[in-house]
Motif scaffolding. Structure first.
Motif, PDB file in Angstrom:
ATOM      1  N   GLY A 120       0.530  -1.891  -0.172  1.00  0.00           N
ATOM      2  CA  GLY A 120       0.529   0.071  -0.125  1.00  0.00           C
ATOM      3  C   GLY A 120       0.914   1.556   0.169  1.00  0.00           C
ATOM      4  N   TYR A 121       2.068   1.343   0.607  1.00  0.00           N
ATOM      5  CA  TYR A 121       2.506   2.278   0.875  1.00  0.00           C
ATOM      6  C   TYR A 121       3.524   3.029  -0.285  1.00  0.00           C
ATOM      7  N   ALA A 122       4.020   1.712  -0.421  1.00  0.00           N
ATOM      8  CA  ALA A 122       5.004   1.683  -2.156  1.00  0.00           C
ATOM      9  C   ALA A 122       3.921   2.218  -3.500  1.00  0.00           C
ATOM     10  N   ASP A 123       2.245   1.715  -3.284  1.00  0.00           N
ATOM     11  CA  ASP A 123       1.712   2.887  -4.263  1.00  0.00           C
ATOM     12  C   ASP A 123       1.352   4.443  -4.546  1.00  0.00           C
ATOM     13  N   VAL A 124       1.712   4.381  -3.725  1.00  0.00           N
ATOM     14  CA  VAL A 124       1.874   6.115  -3.502  1.00  0.00           C
ATOM     15  C   VAL A 124       3.046   7.118  -2.684  1.00  0.00           C
ATOM     16  N   CYS A 125       3.954   5.943  -2.409  1.00  0.00           N
ATOM     17  CA  CYS A 125       5.241   6.594  -1.600  1.00  0.00           C
ATOM     18  C   CYS A 125       6.133   7.099  -2.869  1.00  0.00           C
ATOM     19  N   ASP A 126       7.500   8.036  -2.213  1.00  0.00           N
ATOM     20  CA  ASP A 126       8.394   8.031  -3.801  1.00  0.00           C
ATOM     21  C   ASP A 126       9.474   7.196  -3.517  1.00  0.00           C
ATOM     22  N   ARG A 127       9.750   7.024  -1.948  1.00  0.00           N
ATOM     23  CA  ARG A 127      10.471   5.967  -1.773  1.00  0.00           C
ATOM     24  C   ARG A 127      10.570   5.716  -0.210  1.00  0.00           C
ATOM     25  N   ILE A 128      10.749   4.489  -0.283  1.00  0.00           N
ATOM     26  CA  ILE A 128      10.362   3.437   1.622  1.00  0.00           C
ATOM     27  C   ILE A 128      11.853   3.490   1.940  1.00  0.00           C
ATOM     28  N   LEU A 129      11.780   3.695   3.141  1.00  0.00           N
ATOM     29  CA  LEU A 129      12.424   3.678   4.076  1.00  0.00           C
ATOM     30  C   LEU A 129      13.079   2.325   4.988  1.00  0.00           C
ATOM     31  N   PHE A 130      13.606   1.335   5.326  1.00  0.00           N
ATOM     32  CA  PHE A 130      13.472   0.468   6.405  1.00  0.00           C
ATOM     33  C   PHE A 130      13.968   0.384   6.896  1.00  0.00           C
ATOM     34  N   ASP A 131      13.432   0.497   8.904  1.00  0.00           N
ATOM     35  CA  ASP A 131      14.106   1.081  10.094  1.00  0.00           C
ATOM     36  C   ASP A 131      13.558   0.034  10.637  1.00  0.00           C
ATOM     37  N   ALA A 132      14.974  -0.237  11.568  1.00  0.00           N
ATOM     38  CA  ALA A 132      14.656  -1.707  12.876  1.00  0.00           C
ATOM     39  C   ALA A 132      13.009  -0.836  13.616  1.00  0.00           C
ATOM     40  N   ARG A 133      12.832  -1.967  13.817  1.00  0.00           N
ATOM     41  CA  ARG A 133      10.913  -1.627  14.913  1.00  0.00           C
ATOM     42  C   ARG A 133      11.766  -0.879  16.381  1.00  0.00           C
ATOM     43  N   ALA A 134      11.227   0.162  17.236  1.00  0.00           N
ATOM     44  CA  ALA A 134      11.860   0.392  18.042  1.00  0.00           C
ATOM     45  C   ALA A 134      11.208  -1.014  19.334  1.00  0.00           C
TER      46      ALA A 134
END
Length: 190
Positions: A120-134
């Protein structure tokens, strides 16, 4: 293809200058009061002017309302909005339309199940950032110096550029890129 390097959490002219002199492609400014890297609007204006034309400027917010984002956009004039919160896909779509800026969504990762909302996010975002879950008891959603299992992204098929962050340093950044094949890295405390 070269690796995009983002240095995030810059708060002083000296740290910004060091990042720019080292060749950062993107510099990140944090607008989240619980963070030790939180930046006020007056400082943001000055740092934004210093970075203009030397690196892309990212404005990182966590669940900020639209009025707050508007103040940040007017003051910093960012090239990109970075969202790191509970915003929905629809809200990100609205932000892009309202401000006319690209959006990078940070996805917190701990297990493979955390990748479920990615489509869903990839459909609207220009870039994705993967980060460690807090951790559940953390006072902020990132910038904690923790890594995640990069193998969770191995073989990822994504039609958007993506970056990795979380606990990256000179000691592990090459391994993170080798495993994930990310086109960019986002470093803060490392």
């Amino acid at each position: 293809m070269s690796l995009l390097v983002k240095i995030c959490g810059l708060t002083t002219p000296d740290t910004l200058g060091a990042a720019l002199d080292a060749g950062a492609d993107m510099v990140g400014f944090v607008f989240f009061p619980p963070s030790p890297r939180h930046l006020g609007l007056t400082a943001a204006r000055e740092l934004g002017r210093a970075a203009k034309g030397r690196a892309l400027k990212a404005a990182l917010t966590v669940d900020a309302d639209d009025a707050t984002v508007e103040n940040i956009v007017e003051t910093l004039r960012p090239d990109l909005l970075q969202r790191k919160g509970r915003e929905t896909v629809a809200h990100i779509r609205d932000l892009k339309q309202r401000f006319g800026l690209p959006v990078m969504k940070a996805i917190p990762v701990e297990t493979a199940a955390d990748l479920a909302p990615l489509a869903g996010y990839a459909d609207v975002c220009d870039r994705i950032l993967f980060d460690a879950r807090a951790p559940k008891d953390a006072t902020r959603p990132g910038g904690l110096g923790a890594t995640f299992d990069w193998h969770l992204l191995q073989g990822l098929k994504l039609d958007r550029p993506f970056m990795v962050s979380g606990g990256l340093s000179a000691d592990n950044i090459a391994e993170a890129v080798r495993i994930t094949r990310a086109g960019g890295v986002d470093v803060s405390s490392g």
